[in-house]
Design a protein around this motif. Structure first.
Motif, short mmCIF file in Angstrom:
data_model
loop_
_atom_site.label_atom_id
_atom_site.label_comp_id
_atom_site.label_asym_id
_atom_site.label_seq_id
_atom_site.Cartn_x
_atom_site.Cartn_y
_atom_site.Cartn_z
N MET A 1 31.33 34.98 28.52
CA MET A 1 31.84 35.70 29.67
C MET A 1 32.97 34.88 30.30
SD MET A 1 29.84 36.58 33.20
CE MET A 1 28.58 35.47 32.73
N ALA A 2 34.07 35.54 30.59
CA ALA A 2 35.23 34.87 31.18
C ALA A 2 35.10 34.83 32.71
CB ALA A 2 36.50 35.58 30.79
N ILE A 3 35.52 33.73 33.28
CA ILE A 3 35.56 33.57 34.74
C ILE A 3 37.04 33.40 35.12
CG2 ILE A 3 34.85 32.17 36.70
CD1 ILE A 3 32.48 33.43 35.37
N VAL A 4 37.49 34.21 36.07
CA VAL A 4 38.88 34.14 36.54
C VAL A 4 38.89 33.93 38.05
CG1 VAL A 4 39.76 35.60 34.67
CG2 VAL A 4 39.05 36.65 36.82
N THR B 1 38.56 33.15 44.83
CA THR B 1 37.13 33.11 44.50
C THR B 1 36.95 33.30 43.00
OG1 THR B 1 36.56 34.08 46.64
CG2 THR B 1 34.92 34.29 44.91
N LYS B 2 35.99 32.60 42.42
CA LYS B 2 35.67 32.75 41.00
C LYS B 2 35.04 34.12 40.78
CE LYS B 2 36.82 28.53 39.86
NZ LYS B 2 38.06 28.26 39.21
N VAL B 3 35.52 34.85 39.76
CA VAL B 3 35.07 36.22 39.50
C VAL B 3 34.72 36.36 38.02
CG1 VAL B 3 35.75 38.65 39.56
CG2 VAL B 3 36.62 37.09 41.29
N GLU B 4 33.60 36.99 37.72
CA GLU B 4 33.25 37.29 36.33
C GLU B 4 34.10 38.45 35.84
OE1 GLU B 4 29.12 38.17 35.94
OE2 GLU B 4 28.49 36.21 36.62
N TRP B 5 34.69 38.30 34.65
CA TRP B 5 35.50 39.36 34.06
C TRP B 5 34.58 40.21 33.19
CZ3 TRP B 5 40.62 40.50 34.93
CH2 TRP B 5 41.16 41.49 34.13
N THR B 6 33.86 41.13 33.82
CA THR B 6 32.94 42.01 33.12
C THR B 6 33.14 43.43 33.57
OG1 THR B 6 31.20 41.76 34.78
CG2 THR B 6 31.19 40.17 32.96
N GLU B 7 32.62 44.37 32.79
CA GLU B 7 32.75 45.78 33.14
C GLU B 7 32.02 46.13 34.44
OE1 GLU B 7 32.03 48.60 30.04
OE2 GLU B 7 33.10 47.38 28.58
N LYS B 8 30.99 45.37 34.78
CA LYS B 8 30.25 45.69 36.01
C LYS B 8 31.04 45.32 37.27
CE LYS B 8 27.54 41.44 36.17
NZ LYS B 8 26.21 40.86 36.22
N ASN B 9 32.08 44.52 37.14
CA ASN B 9 32.94 44.19 38.28
C ASN B 9 34.07 45.22 38.32
OD1 ASN B 9 34.62 43.23 40.23
ND2 ASN B 9 35.07 41.29 39.23
N LYS B 10 33.91 46.26 39.12
CA LYS B 10 34.89 47.35 39.15
C LYS B 10 36.20 46.96 39.85
CE LYS B 10 32.84 49.57 43.19
NZ LYS B 10 32.28 50.80 43.72
#
Length: 61
Positions: free
Chosen positions: A1-4, A11-20
Motif C-alpha cells: 500500500m502506498a502512502i502519500v 498529512t500522510k494518506v493511504e493511496w487506496t480505493e477506500k480513500n475517496k
C-alpha cells in the motif's frame, strides 16, 4: 500500500480505493486546493516569456 502526503496539509494518506479524496486527506483539503486552482494561484513560470505576444508588427511578412 502506498502512502502519500496530502498536497494541502502534508498529512500522510493511504493511496487506496477506500480513500475517496485521494491524494487529499479530506474533503476540506480537496476544496482548499480547488479554490486555489480557481483563483489561478498555481502557475508555471516561463523561462523566456515573449516581450509582446499581441504585437503583430513582429510577424514575418
Amino acid at each position: 500500500m502506498a502512502i502519500v502526503d496530502c498536497p494541502t496539509c502534508g498529512t500522510k494518506v493511504e493511496w487506496t480505493e477506500k480513500n475517496k479524496f485521494r491524494p487529499f486527506c479530506s474533503e476540506r483539503c480537496k476544496q482548499i486546493d480547488l479554490g486555489a486552482w480557481a483563483e489561478e494561484k498555481y502557475t508555471i513560470p516561463a523561462v523566456n516569456p515573449p516581450d509582446d505576444i499581441d504585437d503583430d508588427s513582429k510577424l514575418p511578412q
